[in-house]
Each structure stands twice: as structure tokens, then as C-alpha cells.
Design a protein around this motif. Structure first.
Motif, PDB file in Angstrom:
ATOM      1  N   PRO A   1     114.574  33.910 136.007  1.00  0.00           N
ATOM      2  CA  PRO A   1     114.335  35.227 136.624  1.00  0.00           C
ATOM      3  C   PRO A   1     115.491  36.169 136.351  1.00  0.00           C
ATOM      4  N   ALA A   2     115.163  37.413 136.040  1.00  0.00           N
ATOM      5  CA  ALA A   2     116.176  38.364 135.583  1.00  0.00           C
ATOM      6  C   ALA A   2     117.304  38.566 136.576  1.00  0.00           C
ATOM      7  N   ASP A   3     117.008  38.451 137.857  1.00  0.00           N
ATOM      8  CA  ASP A   3     118.052  38.678 138.852  1.00  0.00           C
ATOM      9  C   ASP A   3     119.019  37.506 138.964  1.00  0.00           C
ATOM     10  N   ARG A   4     118.777  36.422 138.192  1.00  0.00           N
ATOM     11  CA  ARG A   4     119.677  35.266 138.210  1.00  0.00           C
ATOM     12  C   ARG A   4     120.450  35.105 136.900  1.00  0.00           C
ATOM     13  N   ILE A   5     120.317  36.071 136.009  1.00  0.00           N
ATOM     14  CA  ILE A   5     121.008  36.008 134.719  1.00  0.00           C
ATOM     15  C   ILE A   5     122.418  36.568 134.871  1.00  0.00           C
ATOM     16  N   GLY A   6     123.394  35.842 134.324  1.00  0.00           N
ATOM     17  CA  GLY A   6     124.765  36.317 134.313  1.00  0.00           C
ATOM     18  C   GLY A   6     125.497  35.742 133.115  1.00  0.00           C
ATOM     19  N   PRO A   7     126.687  36.241 132.811  1.00  0.00           N
ATOM     20  CA  PRO A   7     127.456  35.695 131.695  1.00  0.00           C
ATOM     21  C   PRO A   7     127.725  34.211 131.898  1.00  0.00           C
ATOM     22  N   GLY A   8     127.682  33.459 130.808  1.00  0.00           N
ATOM     23  CA  GLY A   8     128.015  32.043 130.872  1.00  0.00           C
ATOM     24  C   GLY A   8     126.940  31.165 131.470  1.00  0.00           C
TER      25      GLY A   8
END
Length: 426
Positions: free
Chosen positions: A47-54
Motif C-alpha cells: 500500500p502506497a502509504d507504507r512505502i518508504g526509503p529502504g
């Protein structure tokens, strides 16, 4: 008399070439042959709201921890998954290395079913954050081999939001990275008409003009998850027409297990990659994509390996069986949704390619004339299939170049060339 015969024959040949010129051109355009490059073994939807660097590294660590927790040695893992113990023991070191170095091959930020409709302000913020996370990973050298987004599709209810997300995502990515990464992937979901694919082609062209991109630069996958994307009302095959309507922009067909099954009236308890309605849809997709250079991807399992050890083991066994089944049927890519699915994705794939290696290499060596004998007379198309399975094994890390070269009598460059040669080509 002989001269007249030769002249008549020349006229016949010239006449045939003229009659078939359009058909020859259409065949070359619409069926260019196997696509070069590396096909990922999976797409990981987050889900897009759980995407982050690394994110990929974090998922790799969690995947390794799950192995240590739930199946600490090869015998445990073989028993749990139902895979051959010797094969598991041979593949496991490679799988552990894969999870440490490249746990995710294709990362997809999901703005569709896995995300919902939080409102424009929230989705705009998440869109920027996703693009910035990808930019950060590119700068750090930790980006997955492929990455991108699944925006909302061309249905009336979501198309405005889908266009807004795609536009903002591309703009933020270009501003942060300076150019459009080669490994960017866009996924178009919920397709219910050929016209929606044509609309996506039109949109891609307009966005290329907007962002000063080369014509044809924006390409996309088609998610096949509705009956209307398999069969049209007149009985013709929709997905074939969709590939053609894509005008060279369609990169892959992804089967959407649960939406498609539900639309066909299959109750939730029986929805599966292995259900007959799934097999029918995927068979149609497979024939439609053959020779076009469009990749195929199976769906995934929604039974996640979480909970008690018994629940994790049951989910792993199911997942291993489904992956193996897909690979045997020529679907070399699938979906994963949770870090604990990654060990089995890579393990089942590595075991498959390791087991295929020796017999495929021996037959290919005979075909290439490196050795005499053998009890199978392979044709060029079969030789291409043999080369393809070895190429897939090389690309995902299940096989090494040195061992493949020794077993086949040819190097990796020649092998990859054979794997991507157009069937019927001299």
C-alpha cells in the motif's frame, strides 16, 4: 524452355512476396519474439502509504528472520514446504544470499485495492512520498531492479484520481531524479474495454509531451482481472486486442486472482490461482502474449504466513505449491504481499531452476552440436525454450554463469541470444 521456367518461377516468387508483404510486416510488428532483458520473479505490492526509503532491505531482514524462526534448517524447510530436501539444502544458501542482497525484484506502490480512497489531500501526499522514496533509493544505490505504481484505472469512478496520481508521481520523480529511470513500471488495473487501453496510450502520449519525454517512453502493464479483459461480447479474445491497442507500450499481463474469480461467481473459500476459472483466463493470456514480447505474471496467495508456527507452515506449503505450479505452466513471475512470503518465493524458484538445469543443459549441448548422441531430437523452438529456462535461472541467481557455460558448451551471451531469438528465425 529452362529459361522460361526460371522466369515463370521468378514471377511466382515475386508475386507471392507482393501478396504477403502486408502480412509479413504485420507479423514482424505484432509478433517481434521474446523480449530481451530480465523478467522479475515477482512483483511485491505494498500500500502506497507504507512505502518508504529502504523498504526492500527491511523486508529482506524480516524474511531472513522468519526462516530462522519457523524453519531453521533445510530438513525443517523441506518438511514444511513439501519440496525435496536435497534440493532445498542445495538452494538455501543462495536463497539466504538473495534475501540479504536483493530480496525484492519488483516493488509496486499500490494506489488501488490495497490502498483505498483516503481523499485527494492524503493521496497527493502519499504520491509525493512514494516518488521521493524511490528517488532516495536510486541515490543510495538500493533501488529494486524494477519499481513503480499501480494507480487507479480507467473506470469512471477512479480515472480522474488515477490521472492525478500518475501525473504527480512522474513530476515528483523527474524533479528528484532528473530523468525517468529505465526500470520504472506502471500498472493499469480494472480494465473492462479495449477503449480503456487506447485511452491509456493517449494519456501516455500526452504525458510524454507534458514532461518532454521521448515518444513511446511511458509503457505499462495490463492487469487482467475482469471477464471483459478476457472475452468481448462478440466472443473474440479481448486481451489480444488490448495488446494490439497498446501500440507497443504494453509490457506485461498480470493475472488478478481475486477480482477475476469473484466476477466469475467463485465464492471466496475457493478463489485460488489453481481454480479452473483462473487456468482458463491464464491460458487465454498465454496464447495472446505468445511471440509478442509481452511478459506474463501470475497472481499471488492471500493466505499470509503469519500467526502461529502451524499457520505459517501451512501458508508456506500452499505458497510453495502454487509457485511451483505457475512455473511449470510457464508463468515465471507472480505477486507477493508480505515479507514472510519472500523466502518461499525465492526458494521455490531456485529449486525449480536448479532441478531444470542439468537436463536442459544436456539437451541444449546436444542441440548445439557440442556432443553426439542423446535420445531427444529437439527443434529450434524447443531449444529456445531450453535456453530460456537457463536464462531465467541465471537472471534470478539460481544458476551461475560458469556452471551453465560448462554444462552447455556455450557462454551466457550466446545463451541469452538464443533464449530471445524469434521462433522461426533462421
Amino acid at each position: 524452355m529452362a529459361k522460361d521456367s526460371q522466369r515463370d518461377l521468378a514471377e511466382l516468387v515475386t508475386g507471392l512476396d507482393a501478396r504477403l508483404a502486408d502480412a509479413d510486416a504485420r507479423l514482424a510488428r505484432e509478433y517481434p519474439g521474446a523480449r530481451g532483458g530480465r523478467q522479475p520473479v515477482h512483483s511485491v505490492y505494498v500500500p502506497a502509504d507504507r512505502i518508504g526509503p529502504g523498504l526492500a532491505a527491511d523486508w529482506g531482514e524480516r524474511a531472513l528472520a522468519s526462516l530462522d524462526t519457523y524453519a531453521p534448517d533445510p530438513a525443517d524447510l523441506a518438511r514444511v514446504t513439501g519440496l525435496d530436501e536435497e534440493s532445498v539444502a542445495g538452494a538455501l544458501p543462495r536463497v539466504r544470499a538473495k534475501l540479504a542482497d536483493e530480496p525484492i525484484e519488483d516493488l509496486r506502490a499500490d494506489f488501488e485495492d490495497g490502498y483505498g480512497t483516503p481523499g485527494d489531500e492524503a493521496e497527493d501526499a502519499h504520491t509525493r512520498a512514494v516518488a521521493e522514496a524511490f528517488v532516495s533509493d536510486l541515490a543510495e544505490g538500493t533501488a529494486t531492479p524494477y519499481f513503480g505504481i499501480r494507480m487507479k484505472g480507467m473506470e469512471a469512478a477512479g480515472r480522474h484520481r488515477g490521472v492525478r496520481t500518475l501525473d504527480l508521481f512522474l513530476r515528483t520523480l523527474l524533479e528528484g531524479h532528473g530523468s525517468l529511470p529505465d526500470n520504472l513500471v506502471l500498472t493499469l488495473p480494472k480494465i473492462t474495454s479495449v477503449e480503456q487501453v487506447e485511452a491509456m496510450v493517449w494519456l501516455a502520449g500526452r504525458l510524454e509531451e507534458r514532461f518532454d519525454l521521448p515518444a513511446g517512453r511511458l509503457r505499462f502493464e495490463l492487469q487482467i482481472e475482469t471477464p471483459q479483459s478476457i472475452l468481448l461480447p462478440d466472443g473474440t479474445v479481448a486481451v489480444s486486442r488490448m495488446i494490439t491497442a497498446g501500440r507497443g507500450r504494453v509490457t506485461a499481463l498480470h493475472y488478478g486472482t481475486y477480482d477475476y474469480s469473484a466476477a466469475c461467481g467463485i465464492t471466496a473459500a475457493h478463489q485460488s490461482l489453481a481454480h479452473p476459472v483462473a487456468d482458463h483466463a491464464k491460458s487465454v493470456m498465454q496464447v495472446a502474449a505468445a511471440g509478442t514480447g509481452v511478459w506474463l505474471s501470475d497472481g499471488g496467495s492471500n493466505i499470509l504466513p503469519v500467526g502461529t508456527p502451524e499457520e505459517v507452515h501451512a501458508a508456506w506449503r500452499l505458497h510453495a505449491g502454487l509457485i511451483r505450479r505457475s512455473l511449470e505452466r510457464g508463468f515465471y513471475q507472480g505477486w507477493d504481499l508480505h515479507p514472510h512470503q519472500l523466502p518461499i518465493r525465492h526458494l521455490a524458484g531456485h529449486v525449480f531452476y536448479r532441478e531444470a538445469f542439468a537436463p536442459a543443459a544436456a539437451r541444449l549441448r546436444t542441440y548445439l552440436g557440442s556432443v553426439e548422441g542423446g535420445n531427444v531430437a529437439d527443434e529450434p523452438a524447443t531449444a529456445q525454450a531450453l535456453a530460456s529456462v537457463l536464462a531465467q535461472g541465471l537472471r534470478c541467481g539460481a544458476l551461475d554463469e560458469a556452471e551453465v557455460a560448462e554444462a552447455t558448451g556455450t557462454d551466457a551471451v550466446a545463451l541469452l541470444a538464443l533464449a530471445t531469438r524469434r521462433v522461426g528465425q533462421g
